[in-house]
Scaffold this motif. Sequence first.
Motif, PDB file in Angstrom:
ATOM      1  N   ARG A  84       0.856  -1.192   0.000  1.00 32.23           N
ATOM      2  CA  ARG A  84       0.000   0.000   0.000  1.00 32.23           C
ATOM      3  C   ARG A  84       0.886   1.233   0.000  1.00 32.23           C
ATOM      4  NH1 ARG A  84      -3.030   2.791   4.537  1.00 32.23           N
ATOM      5  NH2 ARG A  84      -2.502   1.025   5.859  1.00 32.23           N
ATOM      6  N   ALA A  86       0.404   4.969   0.375  1.00 29.48           N
ATOM      7  CA  ALA A  86      -0.640   5.902   0.788  1.00 29.48           C
ATOM      8  C   ALA A  86      -0.613   7.196  -0.009  1.00 29.48           C
ATOM      9  CB  ALA A  86      -0.505   6.203   2.285  1.00 29.48           C
ATOM     10  N   ASP A  87       0.584   7.626  -0.422  1.00 33.24           N
ATOM     11  CA  ASP A  87       0.694   8.935  -1.051  1.00 33.24           C
ATOM     12  C   ASP A  87       1.823   8.945  -2.067  1.00 33.24           C
ATOM     13  OD1 ASP A  87       0.834  11.566  -1.740  1.00 33.24           O
ATOM     14  OD2 ASP A  87       1.041  12.346   0.289  1.00 33.24           O
ATOM     15  N   SER A 109      -2.822   7.268  -4.940  1.00 33.09           N
ATOM     16  CA  SER A 109      -2.461   6.196  -4.005  1.00 33.09           C
ATOM     17  C   SER A 109      -2.847   4.866  -4.633  1.00 33.09           C
ATOM     18  CB  SER A 109      -3.146   6.389  -2.645  1.00 33.09           C
ATOM     19  OG  SER A 109      -4.512   6.707  -2.795  1.00 33.09           O
ATOM     20  N   PRO A 132      -4.346  11.248  -3.031  1.00 32.79           N
ATOM     21  CA  PRO A 132      -3.358  10.787  -2.050  1.00 32.79           C
ATOM     22  C   PRO A 132      -4.053  10.497  -0.715  1.00 32.79           C
ATOM     23  CG  PRO A 132      -2.609  12.783  -3.156  1.00 32.79           C
ATOM     24  CD  PRO A 132      -4.051  12.616  -3.514  1.00 32.79           C
ATOM     25  N   GLY A 133      -3.591   9.451  -0.042  1.00 37.16           N
ATOM     26  CA  GLY A 133      -4.131   9.122   1.269  1.00 37.16           C
ATOM     27  C   GLY A 133      -5.532   8.552   1.255  1.00 37.16           C
TER      28      GLY A 133
END
Length: 220
Positions: A84, A86-87, A109, A132-133
Amino acid sequence: MASMARDLLSQESVDATLARITASATELVEGCDAAGILVLHDSKVETLAPTHQLVIDNDQLQQRLGQGPCFDAARSLQGERLFRIADLTGEQPRWPHYVPQAQALGVGSVMGFLLFADDEDLGALNLYSRKPGAFTETSELAGWLLASHAAVAFSSARTHTQMEQAVATRHVIGEAMGILMGSRHFTEHEAFDVLRRYSQENNIKLREVARRVCTEGCLS
């Protein structure tokens, strides 16, 4: 999720199963804007059941660069079964060439889950968000559950299709043997040997040789 699992197993083909898997990802995983299944044949990438052009573009980018998180997840037999990011706007030293170009495609992401490892072919379910996120721990859990069901459904669908193909292949070979036995008065063993030798000498799969006999009545 339980309803989705039953739905996956009820699909009539591999393609339908894959399309339902990726559609379910966008419906059930929070933050997921697009999804696809990346299959790696040695170093060549194949994109299955993409829900958006973004998925295809991202897979082709990773193949061209030979790097990227989805690429790594799909070819990792012993490593991570999940990733993963995240950003993608943050620094990612592991994929210095991939990240800025993925951002340019609109990826904010991304998550990926290893689905299967079959001989030289490896596959991963990849989920994308433009923000993002966007993916949280809850998203990750939902993705895991989906990937687990997807792996079982994918395997079941592929096995069923392989069995159907095997039956169809045996049927067409038997029909071709019958044509040769009738037209050339071969025995069953001689007819099969003619098909086998033609297949080997011309580097053509046996079922294709048999189809040619069924269509044309002979081997030219």
